[in-house]
Design a protein around this motif. Structure first.
Motif, mmCIF file in Angstrom:
data_model
loop_
_atom_site.group_PDB
_atom_site.id
_atom_site.type_symbol
_atom_site.label_atom_id
_atom_site.label_comp_id
_atom_site.label_asym_id
_atom_site.label_seq_id
_atom_site.Cartn_x
_atom_site.Cartn_y
_atom_site.Cartn_z
ATOM 1 N N ARG C 206 0.842 -1.189 0.000
ATOM 2 C CA ARG C 206 0.000 0.000 0.000
ATOM 3 C C ARG C 206 0.891 1.258 0.000
ATOM 4 O O ARG C 206 2.079 1.164 0.310
ATOM 5 C CB ARG C 206 -0.857 0.036 1.269
ATOM 6 N N TRP C 235 1.860 -3.044 24.922
ATOM 7 C CA TRP C 235 2.734 -4.197 24.732
ATOM 8 C C TRP C 235 2.021 -5.419 24.153
ATOM 9 O O TRP C 235 0.883 -5.703 24.495
ATOM 10 C CB TRP C 235 3.370 -4.587 26.072
ATOM 11 N N LEU C 236 2.753 -6.136 23.322
ATOM 12 C CA LEU C 236 2.332 -7.490 22.970
ATOM 13 C C LEU C 236 2.295 -8.331 24.242
ATOM 14 O O LEU C 236 3.050 -8.069 25.180
ATOM 15 C CB LEU C 236 3.333 -8.093 21.971
ATOM 16 N N ALA C 237 1.446 -9.345 24.258
ATOM 17 C CA ALA C 237 1.313 -10.164 25.473
ATOM 18 C C ALA C 237 2.653 -10.787 25.865
ATOM 19 O O ALA C 237 3.055 -10.751 27.034
ATOM 20 C CB ALA C 237 0.253 -11.245 25.258
ATOM 21 N N ASP C 238 3.364 -11.350 24.891
ATOM 22 C CA ASP C 238 4.672 -11.945 25.208
ATOM 23 C C ASP C 238 5.654 -10.884 25.683
ATOM 24 O O ASP C 238 6.512 -11.159 26.539
ATOM 25 C CB ASP C 238 5.259 -12.627 23.966
ATOM 26 N N LEU C 321 11.051 -15.362 7.709
ATOM 27 C CA LEU C 321 10.488 -16.532 7.022
ATOM 28 C C LEU C 321 11.124 -16.624 5.638
ATOM 29 O O LEU C 321 11.685 -15.661 5.140
ATOM 30 C CB LEU C 321 8.968 -16.368 6.888
ATOM 31 N N ALA D 199 -7.617 -5.289 7.551
ATOM 32 C CA ALA D 199 -8.397 -4.902 6.399
ATOM 33 C C ALA D 199 -8.201 -5.909 5.272
ATOM 34 O O ALA D 199 -7.129 -6.515 5.146
ATOM 35 C CB ALA D 199 -7.919 -3.523 5.935
ATOM 36 N N ALA D 317 2.433 -21.480 6.507
ATOM 37 C CA ALA D 317 3.810 -21.014 6.662
ATOM 38 C C ALA D 317 3.857 -19.557 7.102
ATOM 39 O O ALA D 317 4.926 -18.947 7.109
ATOM 40 C CB ALA D 317 4.560 -21.180 5.343
ATOM 41 N N ALA D 319 3.503 -16.377 9.711
ATOM 42 C CA ALA D 319 3.473 -15.936 11.108
ATOM 43 C C ALA D 319 2.199 -15.125 11.339
ATOM 44 O O ALA D 319 1.685 -14.479 10.418
ATOM 45 C CB ALA D 319 4.703 -15.087 11.410
ATOM 46 N N LEU D 321 0.574 -12.131 12.170
ATOM 47 C CA LEU D 321 0.939 -10.712 12.235
ATOM 48 C C LEU D 321 -0.253 -9.886 11.773
ATOM 49 O O LEU D 321 -1.166 -10.414 11.123
ATOM 50 C CB LEU D 321 2.141 -10.448 11.313
ATOM 51 N N PRO D 324 -2.192 -5.321 6.835
ATOM 52 C CA PRO D 324 -2.040 -3.877 6.615
ATOM 53 C C PRO D 324 -3.336 -3.163 6.997
ATOM 54 O O PRO D 324 -4.434 -3.623 6.628
ATOM 55 C CB PRO D 324 -1.783 -3.768 5.102
ATOM 56 N N GLN D 327 -6.928 -2.593 12.602
ATOM 57 C CA GLN D 327 -7.433 -1.776 13.709
ATOM 58 C C GLN D 327 -8.030 -2.694 14.754
ATOM 59 O O GLN D 327 -9.016 -3.384 14.465
ATOM 60 C CB GLN D 327 -8.525 -0.802 13.228
ATOM 61 N N GLY D 338 -5.162 -8.652 19.048
ATOM 62 C CA GLY D 338 -3.962 -7.969 18.575
ATOM 63 C C GLY D 338 -2.720 -8.242 19.392
ATOM 64 O O GLY D 338 -1.624 -8.349 18.849
ATOM 65 N N LYS D 339 -2.877 -8.373 20.688
ATOM 66 C CA LYS D 339 -1.667 -8.458 21.509
ATOM 67 C C LYS D 339 -0.963 -9.815 21.422
ATOM 68 O O LYS D 339 0.094 -9.991 22.008
ATOM 69 C CB LYS D 339 -1.988 -8.089 22.954
ATOM 70 N N PHE D 340 -1.585 -10.742 20.700
ATOM 71 C CA PHE D 340 -0.949 -12.060 20.550
ATOM 72 C C PHE D 340 -0.143 -12.184 19.264
ATOM 73 O O PHE D 340 0.291 -13.275 18.899
ATOM 74 C CB PHE D 340 -2.024 -13.146 20.624
ATOM 75 N N MET D 341 0.054 -11.042 18.591
ATOM 76 C CA MET D 341 0.699 -11.101 17.282
ATOM 77 C C MET D 341 2.208 -11.131 17.375
ATOM 78 O O MET D 341 2.903 -10.262 16.823
ATOM 79 C CB MET D 341 0.189 -9.934 16.425
ATOM 80 N N SER D 342 2.740 -12.117 18.077
ATOM 81 C CA SER D 342 4.180 -12.394 18.004
ATOM 82 C C SER D 342 4.429 -13.834 18.398
ATOM 83 O O SER D 342 3.835 -14.341 19.342
ATOM 84 C CB SER D 342 4.990 -11.452 18.901
ATOM 85 N N GLY D 343 5.295 -14.464 17.644
ATOM 86 C CA GLY D 343 5.740 -15.809 17.995
ATOM 87 C C GLY D 343 4.810 -16.934 17.605
ATOM 88 O O GLY D 343 5.137 -18.098 17.838
ATOM 89 N N MET D 345 2.005 -18.974 14.777
ATOM 90 C CA MET D 345 1.804 -19.246 13.358
ATOM 91 C C MET D 345 0.300 -19.378 13.088
ATOM 92 O O MET D 345 -0.470 -19.794 13.949
ATOM 93 C CB MET D 345 2.500 -20.551 12.956
ATOM 94 N N TYR D 368 1.300 -21.247 19.073
ATOM 95 C CA TYR D 368 2.757 -21.325 19.073
ATOM 96 C C TYR D 368 3.187 -22.585 18.311
ATOM 97 O O TYR D 368 2.456 -23.574 18.300
ATOM 98 C CB TYR D 368 3.296 -21.353 20.509
#
Lengths: 383, 383, 383, 383
Positions: C206, C235-238, C321, D199, D317, D319, D321, D324, D327, D338-343, D345, D368
């Motif tokens: 975009r 913060w992210l939860a982790d 990745l 979105a 494959a 992650a 995340l 774009p 919200q 949203g806060k679980f967007m790390s680590g 798949m 995970y």
């Protein structure tokens, strides 16, 4: 002589006020779910009596794995810390198991009457051990139930539990005892005792002076107010590590604002009641702060020989080790006491949760020095 | 009487065969880098002598934090397990620190001569304690260096180290000792000893029979071949957990194919040499397998009173606890011994790495029951 | 084209200011002792070049075990966290090893000239990979040395290290980039790159607006002053778990009173310098607090394609990745990058410690989201 | 449109076959006791609807602490791993709590009808979120109940559970899809979806070929037989550590001798059924062994857009995340996804335990990479 059914029924009576859910949970590795106690004490009779004397097969093939505690010679078992994972068998199924074994035990008792004298004697001995074992778990039930209920946000009480926190005499009176060679331990002719109470043997003691009463909540509060938990000079090195790592600031079950959790729910701390739920590390630190010391178990026994159960167990300065000439129980029961003789300290005196017919003044209770969920208090000696 | 400079120089001599890199690493929390030992023993003199008697300021303001071991009263210090993180001060800088303190100690000694009798006496006592402390670290250096070198793939030897694994008498001879009231501990008129060796006091012993020699590698091999490490019936419960969790299958430093790592490098195990580097758990399990028992420390002392240092420390069945009437050293040195009196077991007899002038037959060494990197062996009593 | 000896010598130059002791220690599992880097980069040449093309046997039979990092196909190796236990080989011995391999590499290069074209090409490729590998470890050396020295109480500097904390432009200028289909990754005709930078491929972006400058210490201080480390909503939860468990309150190396540890020693924080040594969790939380976001790695690459190395690595919002059509390097080098493609985030841009000839604008660096001992900063995008 | 009471009743129906004890236990930190699910989904309605729209006070003052899962903005809560310590409130009390909230929700619905349009809309949206939340916990209930029952020695079944292990088509058919710019994510006019599905945005894909069917037990068995769990070359580095540390040798619930534990009890593995209960690490390793790869979530969505729930979730494959323009939901619900967007798949496709009315083909599930107690399988793409 202990009556089989009276003692078995007492175990259920202790648990009568619990919800089904309370029987299942395990807040810490060293706590067992009440349901497990009910099954384990029953498995003990099934294995040591029915199976050994009558070669019965297990009531349920999964139960030996589930209800064996730590008897390596009797096969594998659920790791201690995973007892709280077992929702099955249900509480109801364990109660049926109890009834089944009780019925079989009655039948067995009448059959044994027709056997030889020696068999009868061995049977009687094994049943007696099983009943003392059951009584030991009655005390453990009070300890574990208290711990479980203390983890519930509503802090429930246990109906029918012994009354905690009774006021006690608070004089500073001391008992003076002359040193020399004394004997401790259980004589062979004194009836049932655990293997760890024998052999009766001689010890040499110096003159000593032991307090008639236990340390009170008031006195322990003075220790706290004097920075007791913040001053390393009072503590054993391992104890100081424990205080820092576990952020210990008061005895177990002290909640806030001079409140305390008991089996009667949350109550105001009674200043004149003996302090309870302290670890060896705390008892030892308190004694050093007070410029006193803890008695050895020999000093304790010489002073209180023949007296009945007291309100609280009392930490002694003695490590839990075999007496000279110690012989473990025979066969599977050899694992009952002997293999725990490292790293633990001896407590003496019995407590409000100890069945009266279970206690002897030669009784040696033992726990690791950081443990404090048993009903443990402090008795001092002059230095 | 110990000579200051002789003992100080001996410490450096022990390390003479090391590479600079060997002085720095810390394979486990309980191992200290040799560099740290060199600094710590020096800090002890600086703090207990120079600072206390002459109010000197620290040679280097970071050193009290780095070289204090565990004296809470003397301020914060590097956590024990992080000593191996410190590349600074360098080995060379620590050696310069040693020279500085040695020089100041000589100057101090000549100044003290002009002080009052009492000051002179207190000074002499403190220096003597510092020298015994230094000697204690000489033995620790051998232990820790051996452990460090054992982690190197090439298995290097330590030039000048005492010879390990000497053959020893292997008869089954036993010494019979009459029971009754005996005395143990150090008399007040016997010269220097640690605070934990006092007060001399009476103990009551039964008749006993103690082996003249230590258990050999051959005997211990029989234990292994008989499934010693696989049969829970020989083990204390804590010991059995340790065997399983740490996958213990032989004494420490046994490598493979009847080889063993020593300060002389990897050598063939000598069947007639005493087994070394066993834990209390292993010693206790071996004794049970052999239908014997370990001696108490009182039994050991009565049997070997007045005899010189032996080849290996010997585990006793006694927990490390205060003697009746125990009084810790004064001031900062009160933390020297007393605060470790929980959870550990006593060893007696000295070892090949113990300086001869450091040892007394009343000497009480102590370690946790799973430890085995000291030079520890097994002496048995008949049951 | 990279020159072999120039790059090899540069590695030693980086370490020239270290004491022997600094080469050995390992403060955390993810830090390697400098000595290990010196040996490992050398082992890489020995194994991938000499051994593969000339079937040489190892210079020292223990070195493959000691200096293999993580190549499972090349045999067992010392666990990463135990590298700091190895005092042997000594620093001097590792330097001799380097000289030996360098000599052999020169001999090999002249022999290869007489081989076939294909062999020559494969040799050249492998040597080039080895040199980029060595350069990667040059940056790691700066990171690890900084971490090691930061653990020394005297906070030493590293002579000859790149200057940290330079003031930077602080305008809020943004670069606006039009969306649509863009290409990222390294073209086949662009010369050497790592396997993870290929295949070059299309991505759809975009419209976006990316900051011309990095976030400064001043801005990050505002985040802290606004309760940044205490308010879970950023913060992210982790990340929040990490902040609580590790008690994070500032970027790494912030000491106290507006001071910061750098390779030049402890200095005052420069408000206009870019904030450094932040984790992904911190970068992401800062962005959320600032009502911005981190760029994806495609957005980053489209914006900065062809530009030289920057002052700090910048966290992107992209997980590490494989690109579409990813093909790992052949043979043993297949483990170089591909197997780390889980759980890590991409950083872009190079840093002051990255050798200029090592860097490409398609370069993908990657670390776990809690890591922050690399020279990492923050570049934002408008939301 | 989801019907409130139908969905609420369904939750109880799922648990109908449980014993009271099964509602309480927590075998691992990531498993919640069924009782907790019942209370938590109810607390969600109480807090997000009743409390927010009507300012009600909590039904029970201890419940917000007990039944809040992870909403930091809503106050402190029981640590996730301690849910199994709570025997109180009892199952019966939680059921009464559910009835209470359901009654209040009905009353509230009729009151809201008289409020403004905007309030009505916000109410409807919040209730809809609550119902999808409840449905999500219905799937979690199947997962957690299965895990709990698998820990019981008798391996009980769950009456009324969806049938597991159905045979599936096993052809190797592949679906070829043309590359270019595609759109994924939920359009604004498509009705309810989670915030993480928006979105809707463009992605550029290469041509690809995706399997019509999932990997079967037979195929996975071939992987095992070919040493799949013993050959590091197939594994991501983190995956290989996991295999070694957790001693993984087969998918979860594979017992022995070609048996598998299902919600129908222990059954024989059906070779033609899709392999289930594999981690991302296993799915990725299998793909590498098979010389294939996992699809990205965009590739998955383009291929299966608009299709209904499938039998098993499929690892992608990609992650987990933000898309774009992501919200998060407003207010407290911003912590929903949203806060679980790390680590973690992404998995796609729904499973036999997913309520049909809960599923959309844009649905993004996430775990995970080592987790495998959900109903997870493998779909491959040609490389």
């Amino acid at each position: 002589m202990l009556d089989y059914q009276t003692i078995r029924d007492r175990t259920l009576e202790i648990c009568a006020g619990l919800e089904t859910e309370d029987f299942v949970v395990q807040p810490h590795e060293f706590i067992s779910p009440p349901k497990w106690h009910l099954g384990h004490a029953t498995w003990f009779f099934e294995t040591m009596c029915l199976q050994k004397f009558f070669q019965t097969t297990p009531y349920n093939p999964t139960f030996p794995f589930i209800f064996n505690s730590y008897y390596e010679a009797l096969g594998e078992h659920v790791p201690q810390g995973r007892r709280g994972v077992l929702s099955r068998p249900t509480v109801r199924e364990v109660q049926v198991y109890r009834q089944h074994v009780d019925r079989r035990m009655r039948e067995a008792a009448s059959i044994i009457k027709d056997r030889g004298k020696e068999t009868q004697a061995r049977w009687a001995e094994t049943v007696e051990l099983g009943l003392h074992h059951e009584q030991q778990h009655q005390e453990l039930l009070f300890m574990d139930i208290k711990h479980i209920l203390s983890h519930q946000r509503e802090l429930p009480s246990l109906p029918g539990a012994p009354l905690e926190g009774k006021e006690a005499p608070t004089s500073n009176q001391k008992i003076d005892i002359r040193g020399g060679v004394h004997s401790i331990g259980c004589r062979d002719d004194e009836g049932f005792c655990y293997d760890n109470e024998r052999a009766r043997h001689e010890v040499y003691l110096r003159d000593y002076s032991i307090c008639a009463n236990l340390v009170t909540n008031r006195e322990f509060h003075e220790f706290i107010d004097d920075g007791g938990y913040k001053r390393p000079e009072f503590w054993l090195a391992d104890g100081w590590e424990w205080v820092k790592a576990s952020q210990i600031r008061a005895p177990l079950y002290w909640t806030h604002d001079a409140k305390i959790y008991t089996l009667q729910g949350e109550v105001t701390i009674s200043p004149n009641a003996p302090v309870c739920h302290v670890s060896y590390f705390e008892a030892d630190a308190f004694a050093r702060w007070k410029k006193c010391r803890l008695p050895s178990e020999a000093e304790w026994e010489v002073a209180f020989r023949g007296q009945p159960r007291q309100d609280l167990w009392q930490w002694t300065a003695s490590a839990y080790l075999p007496y000279p000439g110690f012989q473990p129980f025979a066969e599977a029961a050899q694992e009952y006491n002997g293999k725990f003789m490292s790293g633990q300290m001896v407590l003496r005196g019995g407590c409000l949760a100890t069945p009266g017919s279970h206690y002897r003044s030669t009784y040696r209770n033992f726990f690791y020095p950081s443990m404090r969920w048993m009903f443990s208090g402090i008795r001092l000696c002059a230095q």
